[in-house]
Design a protein around this motif. Structure first.
Motif, PDB file in Angstrom:
ATOM      1  N   LEU A  26      41.094  29.306  47.783  1.00 27.24           N
ATOM      2  CA  LEU A  26      40.657  29.965  49.050  1.00 27.24           C
ATOM      3  C   LEU A  26      40.624  29.508  50.250  1.00 27.24           C
ATOM      4  CD1 LEU A  26      38.813  32.392  49.576  1.00 27.24           C
ATOM      5  CD2 LEU A  26      36.705  30.958  49.223  1.00 27.24           C
ATOM      6  N   SER A  27      40.968  28.172  50.199  1.00 25.60           N
ATOM      7  CA  SER A  27      41.252  27.372  51.541  1.00 25.60           C
ATOM      8  C   SER A  27      42.586  27.786  52.121  1.00 25.60           C
ATOM      9  CB  SER A  27      41.029  25.961  51.379  1.00 25.60           C
ATOM     10  OG  SER A  27      41.609  25.341  52.848  1.00 25.60           O
ATOM     11  N   GLU A  28      43.395  28.022  51.102  1.00 24.52           N
ATOM     12  CA  GLU A  28      44.824  28.376  51.410  1.00 24.52           C
ATOM     13  C   GLU A  28      44.896  29.859  51.893  1.00 24.52           C
ATOM     14  OE1 GLU A  28      48.934  27.885  51.654  1.00 24.52           O
ATOM     15  OE2 GLU A  28      47.251  26.489  51.433  1.00 24.52           O
ATOM     16  N   ALA A  39      50.586  38.583  54.905  1.00 28.16           N
ATOM     17  CA  ALA A  39      51.258  39.220  53.615  1.00 28.16           C
ATOM     18  C   ALA A  39      50.933  38.299  52.387  1.00 28.16           C
ATOM     19  CB  ALA A  39      52.669  39.491  53.649  1.00 28.16           C
ATOM     20  N   THR A  40      51.345  37.097  52.658  1.00 27.94           N
ATOM     21  CA  THR A  40      51.065  35.977  51.704  1.00 27.94           C
ATOM     22  C   THR A  40      49.562  35.828  51.402  1.00 27.94           C
ATOM     23  OG1 THR A  40      53.172  34.990  51.971  1.00 27.94           O
ATOM     24  CG2 THR A  40      51.481  33.680  50.785  1.00 27.94           C
ATOM     25  N   GLY A  41      48.726  35.661  52.668  1.00 23.94           N
ATOM     26  CA  GLY A  41      47.545  35.511  52.379  1.00 23.94           C
ATOM     27  C   GLY A  41      46.752  36.715  51.689  1.00 23.94           C
ATOM     28  N   ARG A  42      47.168  37.991  51.782  1.00 26.37           N
ATOM     29  CA  ARG A  42      46.684  38.814  51.007  1.00 26.37           C
ATOM     30  C   ARG A  42      46.893  38.704  49.502  1.00 26.37           C
ATOM     31  NH1 ARG A  42      48.686  42.349  54.942  1.00 26.37           N
ATOM     32  NH2 ARG A  42      50.271  43.108  53.598  1.00 26.37           N
ATOM     33  N   ALA A  43      48.260  38.316  49.175  1.00 27.82           N
ATOM     34  CA  ALA A  43      48.616  38.158  47.702  1.00 27.82           C
ATOM     35  C   ALA A  43      47.914  37.000  47.217  1.00 27.82           C
ATOM     36  CB  ALA A  43      50.108  37.622  47.847  1.00 27.82           C
ATOM     37  N   VAL A  44      47.262  35.880  47.823  1.00 31.65           N
ATOM     38  CA  VAL A  44      46.742  34.714  47.277  1.00 31.65           C
ATOM     39  C   VAL A  44      45.094  35.200  47.241  1.00 31.65           C
ATOM     40  CG1 VAL A  44      45.969  32.394  47.601  1.00 31.65           C
ATOM     41  CG2 VAL A  44      48.405  33.243  48.239  1.00 31.65           C
ATOM     42  N   LEU A  45      44.714  35.878  48.173  1.00 31.28           N
ATOM     43  CA  LEU A  45      43.305  36.549  48.105  1.00 31.28           C
ATOM     44  C   LEU A  45      43.473  37.237  46.712  1.00 31.28           C
ATOM     45  CD1 LEU A  45      40.483  36.957  49.297  1.00 31.28           C
ATOM     46  CD2 LEU A  45      41.394  38.677  51.007  1.00 31.28           C
ATOM     47  N   ALA A  51      41.165  35.977  39.699  1.00 28.66           N
ATOM     48  CA  ALA A  51      40.727  34.789  38.958  1.00 28.66           C
ATOM     49  C   ALA A  51      39.482  34.360  38.971  1.00 28.66           C
ATOM     50  CB  ALA A  51      41.744  33.602  39.436  1.00 28.66           C
ATOM     51  N   THR A  52      38.580  34.998  39.862  1.00 28.23           N
ATOM     52  CA  THR A  52      37.179  34.370  39.797  1.00 28.23           C
ATOM     53  C   THR A  52      36.381  35.672  39.680  1.00 28.23           C
ATOM     54  OG1 THR A  52      37.066  34.938  42.314  1.00 28.23           O
ATOM     55  CG2 THR A  52      37.730  32.694  41.541  1.00 28.23           C
ATOM     56  N   VAL A  53      35.805  36.340  40.734  1.00 29.91           N
ATOM     57  CA  VAL A  53      34.805  37.409  40.393  1.00 29.91           C
ATOM     58  C   VAL A  53      35.091  38.851  39.673  1.00 29.91           C
ATOM     59  CG1 VAL A  53      33.027  36.272  42.228  1.00 29.91           C
ATOM     60  CG2 VAL A  53      34.695  38.036  42.727  1.00 29.91           C
ATOM     61  N   GLY A  54      36.561  39.189  40.343  1.00 28.58           N
ATOM     62  CA  GLY A  54      37.132  40.466  39.963  1.00 28.58           C
ATOM     63  C   GLY A  54      36.729  41.418  40.999  1.00 28.58           C
ATOM     64  N   PHE A  55      37.637  42.454  40.980  1.00 27.97           N
ATOM     65  CA  PHE A  55      37.191  43.469  41.848  1.00 27.97           C
ATOM     66  C   PHE A  55      35.935  44.303  41.921  1.00 27.97           C
ATOM     67  CE2 PHE A  55      41.429  42.694  42.907  1.00 27.97           C
ATOM     68  CZ  PHE A  55      41.624  42.703  44.314  1.00 27.97           C
ATOM     69  N   ALA A  56      35.657  44.494  40.570  1.00 25.68           N
ATOM     70  CA  ALA A  56      34.310  45.123  40.341  1.00 25.68           C
ATOM     71  C   ALA A  56      33.273  44.507  40.950  1.00 25.68           C
ATOM     72  CB  ALA A  56      34.277  45.712  38.816  1.00 25.68           C
ATOM     73  N   ALA A  57      32.967  43.352  40.354  1.00 24.23           N
ATOM     74  CA  ALA A  57      31.886  42.729  41.072  1.00 24.23           C
ATOM     75  C   ALA A  57      31.846  42.438  42.485  1.00 24.23           C
ATOM     76  CB  ALA A  57      31.853  41.206  40.304  1.00 24.23           C
ATOM     77  N   LEU A  58      33.124  42.113  43.167  1.00 23.03           N
ATOM     78  CA  LEU A  58      33.135  41.919  44.493  1.00 23.03           C
ATOM     79  C   LEU A  58      32.614  43.285  45.221  1.00 23.03           C
ATOM     80  CD1 LEU A  58      34.039  40.113  46.915  1.00 23.03           C
ATOM     81  CD2 LEU A  58      36.196  41.084  46.426  1.00 23.03           C
ATOM     82  N   ALA A  59      33.027  44.460  44.535  1.00 21.71           N
ATOM     83  CA  ALA A  59      32.880  45.863  45.069  1.00 21.71           C
ATOM     84  C   ALA A  59      31.216  45.773  45.178  1.00 21.71           C
ATOM     85  CB  ALA A  59      33.402  47.089  44.390  1.00 21.71           C
ATOM     86  N   GLU A  60      30.693  45.483  44.052  1.00 17.85           N
ATOM     87  CA  GLU A  60      29.287  45.517  44.060  1.00 17.85           C
ATOM     88  C   GLU A  60      28.799  44.599  44.917  1.00 17.85           C
ATOM     89  OE1 GLU A  60      26.045  44.577  40.446  1.00 17.85           O
ATOM     90  OE2 GLU A  60      27.866  46.042  39.990  1.00 17.85           O
ATOM     91  N   ILE A  61      29.063  43.319  45.279  1.00 20.86           N
ATOM     92  CA  ILE A  61      28.292  42.462  46.286  1.00 20.86           C
ATOM     93  C   ILE A  61      28.636  42.720  47.447  1.00 20.86           C
ATOM     94  CG2 ILE A  61      28.553  40.132  47.037  1.00 20.86           C
ATOM     95  CD1 ILE A  61      29.641  39.072  44.168  1.00 20.86           C
ATOM     96  N   GLY A  74      46.126  44.661  49.095  1.00 22.06           N
ATOM     97  CA  GLY A  74      47.321  44.998  48.439  1.00 22.06           C
ATOM     98  C   GLY A  74      48.612  44.880  49.213  1.00 22.06           C
ATOM     99  N   THR A  75      49.663  44.805  49.176  1.00 27.12           N
ATOM    100  CA  THR A  75      50.908  44.509  49.523  1.00 27.12           C
ATOM    101  C   THR A  75      51.154  45.531  51.087  1.00 27.12           C
ATOM    102  OG1 THR A  75      52.369  46.321  48.636  1.00 27.12           O
ATOM    103  CG2 THR A  75      52.396  44.069  47.586  1.00 27.12           C
TER     104      THR A  75
END
Length: 105
Positions: A26-28, A39-45, A51-61, A74-75
């Motif tokens: 996340l720091s990266e 572009a690379t920041g979005r890819a790592v994000l 790898a952590t919460v997933g998009f569905a949970a993030l959408a809910e939050i 996205g790209t």
């Protein structure tokens, strides 16, 4: 360049097992954005979210629809600052990773 499933699985496995790795990832993301490598920041994000919460949970939050979140990171995504900070704040709360900013000389 699309990532292979094996690489994504490796990131998830490591993120699940290693809190220091989650924090570094996340720091990266933030370092890449600040350095102008959006572009690379979005890819790592995107990898971090998967790898952590997933998009569905993030959408809910965040209250941001899943498809909008996926487009933003996205790209060709271009999230507004308000949405980017909402995403980063939600990820920090959900994963227990707390980022701070300090000025360097």
């Amino acid at each position: 360049m699309p990532l292979t499933r094996d690489f994504k699985d490796s990131i998830k496995t490591r993120a699940d097992a290693d809190p220091a790795f989650r924090a570094a990832l996340l720091s990266e993301v933030v370092d890449l954005f600040l350095a102008g490598d959006v572009a690379t920041g979005r890819a790592v994000l995107r990898d971090y979210i998967n790898a952590t919460v997933g998009f569905a949970a993030l959408a809910e939050i965040t209250g941001i629809p899943v498809k909008s979140l996926m487009r933003m990171v996205g790209t060709t995504g271009n999230p507004r600052a308000e949405n980017l900070f909402a995403i980063l704040g939600a990820l920090q709360r959900a994963t227990g990773v707390q980022l701070s900013v300090r000025a360097a000389a």
